[in-house]
Design a protein around this motif. Structure first.
Motif: not given
Ligand SMILES: Cc1cc2nc3c(=O)[nH]c(=O)nc-3n(C[C@H](O)[C@H](O)[C@H](O)COP(=O)(O)OP(=O)(O)OC[C@H]3O[C@@H](n4cnc5c(N)ncnc54)[C@H](O)[C@@H]3O)c2cc1C
Length: 309
Positions: A16, A35, A43, A52, A85, A277, A286
């Motif tokens: 995201a 980050d 994740n 997917n 942060a 998320d 994703i």
């Molecule tokens: C094992 C597993 C398998 C999955 N498989 C799938 C799949 O096949 N298909 C699918 O669509 N989805 C899948 N998902 C779900 C998908 O990974 C998440 O929906 C997606 O990663 C969400 O993205 P995001 O950027 O919101 O959060 P994240 O990917 O969690 O990224 C958040 C980032 O923020 C950083 N962060 C957190 N707090 C702070 C802070 N205070 N300061 C600075 N940085 C910070 C973290 O280090 C991280 O890098 C899976 C999840 C898991 C756990």
């Protein structure tokens, strides 16, 4: 020398955060991504194979997708900073984002910190992750067509996942530690009406069984103490997600630690948006993270246009 004022600081460099960064830069915003790990992970990097996400027939490894998205953001000039942060405070019309050695003044903030699926914390669970233990039926359910699986949990997500899996698998067990479900009643009715879905009440999983792949689970009835084994091909853990947002309490409206937004990803504070998320959302994928981030960057751009002096 006077301090730079950013148009947008993005907290979190997962799928995201990287997407929001790329869009913000393409809107010519002065943007940076902060980050904890330097970005490009989150994740998504934990998923062994993502099947997917549109555009990748045959699938793509999570690490590769995460790295490609970061690379795409860097190619348009998005800078990434490593740091966690832990403060956002108002300074006049601006926000100050700080954490560790980082401190930045900005017109807008996009929160993209993700969330973690809650784990059972029983023996065998960690070793068999990705080998039959899953935290996402939407992601992995397809692999269990015609097989026997169990879902752990009793809330809306667990019941929804169990019903979805029942449309693919031969048999689905829903393992719940209480004698009634927490899910809304219409969902419960759907579960009760699903012939290949059986609920195991008053029961907890105490061990995940298997060497290289899940072969079953060990169960304990919390009322009688009776221990039994249930043969399975897969185990879906659906006991919720954890958001690390304690540091935003008092600033933002939240629900169980997740940030509330409107349809344009705006929070209750002017110029602060949330995507992926970390926000209150019915599905954590994703595709949804990418869609949210696109809107958040557009909303931040509109905000900057309206407030830039
Ligand atoms: C094992 C597993 C398998 C999955 N498989 C799938 C799949 O096949 N298909 C699918 O669509 N989805 C899948 N998902 C779900 C998908 O990974 C998440 O929906 C997606 O990663 C969400 O993205 P995001 O950027 O919101 O959060 P994240 O990917 O969690 O990224 C958040 C980032 O923020 C950083 N962060 C957190 N707090 C702070 C802070 N205070 N300061 C600075 N940085 C910070 C973290 O280090 C991280 O890098 C899976 C999840 C898991 C756990």
């Amino acid at each position: 020398m006077s301090e730079t004022t950013h148009d947008c600081v993005i907290i979190g460099g997962g799928i995201a955060g990287c997407t929001a960064g790329m869009y913000a830069k393409r809107y010519s915003l002065e943007v940076c991504v902060l980050d904890s790990m330097g970005g490009g992970g989150g994740n998504t990097a934990l998923a062994s194979l993502i099947e997917n996400y549109p555009g990748f027939p045959g699938g793509i490894s999570g690490v590769e997708l995460a790295m490609r998205v970061k690379q795409q953001a860097e190619e348009v000039g998005v800078p990434f900073m490593a740091g966690t942060a832990d403060r956002i405070v108002r300074e006049g019309d601006l926000w100050r984002v700080a954490g560790g050695d980082c401190s930045a003044l900005t017109r807008t903030v996009i929160l993209a910190m993700g969330a973690f699926p809650r784990s059972l914390q029983v023996p065998g669970e960690v070793d068999l992750r990705g080998k039959g233990v899953s935290y996402c039926a939407t992601c992995d359910g397809f692999f269990y067509r015609g097989k026997t699986v169990a879902v752990v949990g009793g809330g809306n997500s667990a019941v929804d996942e169990a019903c979805y899996l029942a449309s693919l698998a031969q048999k689905v067990y829903l393992i719940h530690r209480r004698d009634e479900l927490r899910a809304e009643s219409y969902m419960q009715q759907r579960a009760f009406a699903t012939s290949n879905l059986e609920i195991i009440w008053d029961t907890v999983v105490t061990r995940v069984l298997g060497e290289d792949a899940v072969t079953g689970v060990e169960l304990r009835n919390v009322k009688t103490g009776a221990v039994s084994e249930l043969p399975l091909d897969g185990l879906f853990v659906a006991i919720g997600h954890i958001a690390k947002t304690e540091w935003l309490e008092g600033l933002l409206e939240m629900e169980d630690g997740f940030i509330k937004t409107d349809a344009m990803m705006a929070t209750n504070q002017p110029g602060i948006f949330a995507c992926g998320d970390i926000r209150v959302t019915p599905l954590r994928q994703i595709t949804t993270a990418v869609g949210d981030a696109t809107l958040a960057a557009y909303a931040a751009y509109q905000y900057v246009l309206a407030h830039r002096q």
